[in-house]
Motif scaffolding. Sequence first.
Motif, PDB file in Angstrom:
ATOM      1  N   SER A   1       0.844  -1.196   0.000  1.00 36.56           N
ATOM      2  CA  SER A   1       0.000   0.000   0.000  1.00 36.56           C
ATOM      3  C   SER A   1       0.881   1.248   0.000  1.00 36.56           C
ATOM      4  O   SER A   1       2.114   1.157  -0.011  1.00 36.56           O
ATOM      5  N   ASN A   2       0.236   2.410   0.024  1.00 35.62           N
ATOM      6  CA  ASN A   2       0.993   3.656  -0.030  1.00 35.62           C
ATOM      7  C   ASN A   2       0.424   4.682   0.954  1.00 35.62           C
ATOM      8  O   ASN A   2      -0.731   4.590   1.380  1.00 35.62           O
ATOM      9  N   CYS A   3       1.241   5.658   1.289  1.00 39.56           N
ATOM     10  CA  CYS A   3       0.800   6.755   2.143  1.00 39.56           C
ATOM     11  C   CYS A   3      -0.340   7.479   1.426  1.00 39.56           C
ATOM     12  O   CYS A   3      -0.223   7.826   0.253  1.00 39.56           O
ATOM     13  N   HIS A   4      -1.412   7.715   2.139  1.00 43.75           N
ATOM     14  CA  HIS A   4      -2.575   8.354   1.526  1.00 43.75           C
ATOM     15  C   HIS A   4      -2.371   9.845   1.267  1.00 43.75           C
ATOM     16  O   HIS A   4      -3.203  10.477   0.606  1.00 43.75           O
ATOM     17  N   GLN A   5      -1.261  10.389   1.761  1.00 47.35           N
ATOM     18  CA  GLN A   5      -1.024  11.824   1.574  1.00 47.35           C
ATOM     19  C   GLN A   5       0.063  12.137   0.561  1.00 47.35           C
ATOM     20  O   GLN A   5      -0.046  13.108  -0.185  1.00 47.35           O
ATOM     21  N   CYS A   6       1.117  11.330   0.510  1.00 46.30           N
ATOM     22  CA  CYS A   6       2.198  11.621  -0.433  1.00 46.30           C
ATOM     23  C   CYS A   6       2.390  10.542  -1.487  1.00 46.30           C
ATOM     24  O   CYS A   6       3.088  10.757  -2.481  1.00 46.30           O
ATOM     25  N   GLY A   7       1.811   9.362  -1.271  1.00 48.39           N
ATOM     26  CA  GLY A   7       1.897   8.294  -2.266  1.00 48.39           C
ATOM     27  C   GLY A   7       3.090   7.374  -2.128  1.00 48.39           C
ATOM     28  O   GLY A   7       3.214   6.406  -2.874  1.00 48.39           O
ATOM     29  N   GLU A   8       3.980   7.650  -1.178  1.00 45.48           N
ATOM     30  CA  GLU A   8       5.147   6.785  -0.983  1.00 45.48           C
ATOM     31  C   GLU A   8       4.720   5.436  -0.391  1.00 45.48           C
ATOM     32  O   GLU A   8       3.721   5.358   0.329  1.00 45.48           O
TER      33      GLU A   8
ATOM     34  N   GLN B   1      -0.434   6.684   6.763  1.00 48.05           N
ATOM     35  CA  GLN B   1       0.416   7.880   6.775  1.00 48.05           C
ATOM     36  C   GLN B   1       1.859   7.497   7.079  1.00 48.05           C
ATOM     37  O   GLN B   1       2.137   6.808   8.068  1.00 48.05           O
ATOM     38  N   CYS B   2       2.779   7.954   6.231  1.00 49.24           N
ATOM     39  CA  CYS B   2       4.202   7.660   6.439  1.00 49.24           C
ATOM     40  C   CYS B   2       4.775   8.550   7.538  1.00 49.24           C
ATOM     41  O   CYS B   2       4.145   9.526   7.959  1.00 49.24           O
ATOM     42  N   LYS B   3       5.961   8.233   8.012  1.00 44.99           N
ATOM     43  CA  LYS B   3       6.584   8.991   9.101  1.00 44.99           C
ATOM     44  C   LYS B   3       6.803  10.449   8.723  1.00 44.99           C
ATOM     45  O   LYS B   3       6.621  11.354   9.540  1.00 44.99           O
ATOM     46  N   SER B   4       7.200  10.679   7.462  1.00 50.65           N
ATOM     47  CA  SER B   4       7.456  12.038   7.006  1.00 50.65           C
ATOM     48  C   SER B   4       6.179  12.879   7.065  1.00 50.65           C
ATOM     49  O   SER B   4       6.193  14.024   7.535  1.00 50.65           O
ATOM     50  N   CYS B   5       5.079  12.296   6.595  1.00 50.55           N
ATOM     51  CA  CYS B   5       3.808  13.033   6.611  1.00 50.55           C
ATOM     52  C   CYS B   5       3.270  13.174   8.036  1.00 50.55           C
ATOM     53  O   CYS B   5       2.592  14.159   8.349  1.00 50.55           O
ATOM     54  N   GLN B   6       3.571  12.198   8.893  1.00 51.60           N
ATOM     55  CA  GLN B   6       3.158  12.315  10.289  1.00 51.60           C
ATOM     56  C   GLN B   6       3.799  13.551  10.921  1.00 51.60           C
ATOM     57  O   GLN B   6       3.142  14.311  11.638  1.00 51.60           O
ATOM     58  N   GLU B   7       5.090  13.749  10.653  1.00 53.54           N
ATOM     59  CA  GLU B   7       5.797  14.903  11.204  1.00 53.54           C
ATOM     60  C   GLU B   7       5.284  16.207  10.588  1.00 53.54           C
ATOM     61  O   GLU B   7       5.058  17.201  11.286  1.00 53.54           O
ATOM     62  N   LYS B   8       5.083  16.185   9.292  1.00 52.81           N
ATOM     63  CA  LYS B   8       4.632  17.382   8.583  1.00 52.81           C
ATOM     64  C   LYS B   8       3.212  17.782   8.963  1.00 52.81           C
ATOM     65  O   LYS B   8       2.885  18.971   9.103  1.00 52.81           O
ATOM     66  N   MET B   9       2.334  16.762   9.158  1.00 50.33           N
ATOM     67  CA  MET B   9       0.915  17.010   9.385  1.00 50.33           C
ATOM     68  C   MET B   9       0.486  16.796  10.836  1.00 50.33           C
ATOM     69  O   MET B   9      -0.697  16.851  11.151  1.00 50.33           O
TER      70      MET B   9
ATOM     71  N   THR C   1       0.316  14.124  12.461  1.00 48.54           N
ATOM     72  CA  THR C   1      -0.553  12.940  12.439  1.00 48.54           C
ATOM     73  C   THR C   1      -2.015  13.309  12.195  1.00 48.54           C
ATOM     74  O   THR C   1      -2.933  12.729  12.771  1.00 48.54           O
ATOM     75  N   CYS C   2      -2.245  14.289  11.355  1.00 52.05           N
ATOM     76  CA  CYS C   2      -3.602  14.690  10.982  1.00 52.05           C
ATOM     77  C   CYS C   2      -3.841  14.379   9.504  1.00 52.05           C
ATOM     78  O   CYS C   2      -2.902  14.302   8.715  1.00 52.05           O
ATOM     79  N   CYS C   3      -5.111  14.246   9.147  1.00 53.15           N
ATOM     80  CA  CYS C   3      -5.439  13.858   7.775  1.00 53.15           C
ATOM     81  C   CYS C   3      -5.557  15.043   6.828  1.00 53.15           C
ATOM     82  O   CYS C   3      -5.578  14.858   5.611  1.00 53.15           O
ATOM     83  N   SER C   4      -5.656  16.252   7.368  1.00 57.60           N
ATOM     84  CA  SER C   4      -5.840  17.425   6.524  1.00 57.60           C
ATOM     85  C   SER C   4      -5.289  18.675   7.214  1.00 57.60           C
ATOM     86  O   SER C   4      -5.039  18.671   8.427  1.00 57.60           O
ATOM     87  N   ILE C   5      -5.114  19.739   6.453  1.00 55.33           N
ATOM     88  CA  ILE C   5      -4.675  21.017   7.018  1.00 55.33           C
ATOM     89  C   ILE C   5      -5.699  21.515   8.030  1.00 55.33           C
ATOM     90  O   ILE C   5      -5.352  22.026   9.096  1.00 55.33           O
ATOM     91  N   GLU C   6      -6.976  21.349   7.698  1.00 54.15           N
ATOM     92  CA  GLU C   6      -8.040  21.791   8.606  1.00 54.15           C
ATOM     93  C   GLU C   6      -7.945  21.078   9.950  1.00 54.15           C
ATOM     94  O   GLU C   6      -8.023  21.703  11.009  1.00 54.15           O
ATOM     95  N   CYS C   7      -7.767  19.766   9.918  1.00 50.49           N
ATOM     96  CA  CYS C   7      -7.653  18.997  11.166  1.00 50.49           C
ATOM     97  C   CYS C   7      -6.384  19.385  11.924  1.00 50.49           C
ATOM     98  O   CYS C   7      -6.381  19.437  13.152  1.00 50.49           O
ATOM     99  N   LYS C   8      -5.302  19.641  11.193  1.00 49.70           N
ATOM    100  CA  LYS C   8      -4.051  20.049  11.832  1.00 49.70           C
ATOM    101  C   LYS C   8      -4.240  21.370  12.572  1.00 49.70           C
ATOM    102  O   LYS C   8      -3.763  21.538  13.709  1.00 49.70           O
ATOM    103  N   GLU C   9      -4.950  22.315  11.954  1.00 52.20           N
ATOM    104  CA  GLU C   9      -5.193  23.612  12.586  1.00 52.20           C
ATOM    105  C   GLU C   9      -6.085  23.471  13.811  1.00 52.20           C
ATOM    106  O   GLU C   9      -5.847  24.112  14.845  1.00 52.20           O
TER     107      GLU C   9
END
Length: 343
Positions: A264-271, A290-298, A300-308
């Motif tokens: 499978s792949n990360c649902h946010q970046c495709g890796e 969600q991959c580790k990179s996207c976890q750090e960037k986001m 551990t949220c699924c969207s910018i809205e959820c992150k905010e």
Amino acid sequence: MQLYNKLSAEERAKLIDEAGKERLTISFYKYHHIKNPQVFRDHLFLEWDKLDVLGRIYVSDEGINAQLSVPAEKFNQFKIHLDSISFLENVRLNIAVEQDNKSFLKLKVKVRDKIVADGLNDDTFDVTDIGVHLKAKEFNEMLADPNTVCVDMRNHYESEIGHFDGAVTPDVDTFRDSLDIIEEDLKDNKEDKNLLMYCTGGIRCEKASAYYKHKGFKNVFQLEGGIINYVRQVNAEGLENKFVGKNFVFDHRRAERISDDVVSNCHQCGEPCDEHVNCENEACHLLFIQCKSCQEKMDTCCSIECKEINALPFEKQKALRKGTHNSNKIFKKGRSEVLKFKK
């Protein structure tokens, strides 16, 4: 008389750490007519609470479906109690491939209408007229037969991270959804093909096999004990492992790695990634990969809205959630348009 949990998950986790003793994650099921599910439920809670058993157990008038964690040193006592219940004597126990002392943090024994939400009217067919159970070696042999159609009876988020090689993996949110889809897809091969099914521990196939036989399928087979039991047999007997990726499980571990393949792949970046997380926004909790990179960037949220929202003070988040209903928040099956690489 204590018939419910008094400790929070956090308190229980602390006690497990302090005890420093190994626990076993186990699952089992049994279809059996239970006259008074509530009385049976209370009996189980009282006896298993004494043994420090934790887990999620469903009881109904059709049987029991249990996923639990038992202190290793009390396993024999637990087994003696199981064997004292006539219809559970020598019931097959699926012991997890990968152990985690904190797979469950509470003991929840619940009375339900059914032990698996299948949406079927059991009065319309013989639920005991099930398919042929196959052990790992027999399953591998039938899987290699060109006259076989192998079907994954699990949901999309389960099969996405791991499945048997060549299996049909319906893109469904629920077990009930898959039943009609599979019947429709295979309607022209009810008599000439082998219908080979599998699921996590075997319980979904138990009901599905009887249903498909009722629907006219002539050659119905199921993997005995599901993926969990299959892996144990493969390892014990030195068989070729035909399962690729991870086996999704419904506890705090979320999955057991069966092979090194990442399917499978990360649902946010495709890796390439097969790590499930729940969105950190308490009002969302979407289950996604969600991959580790996207976890750090986001965060551990699924969207910018959820992150905010997740970055807001707790009381403000709580105020935003007021009046909203968040069901099934641990393993929410929702699909979200914010996930760019969701299959």
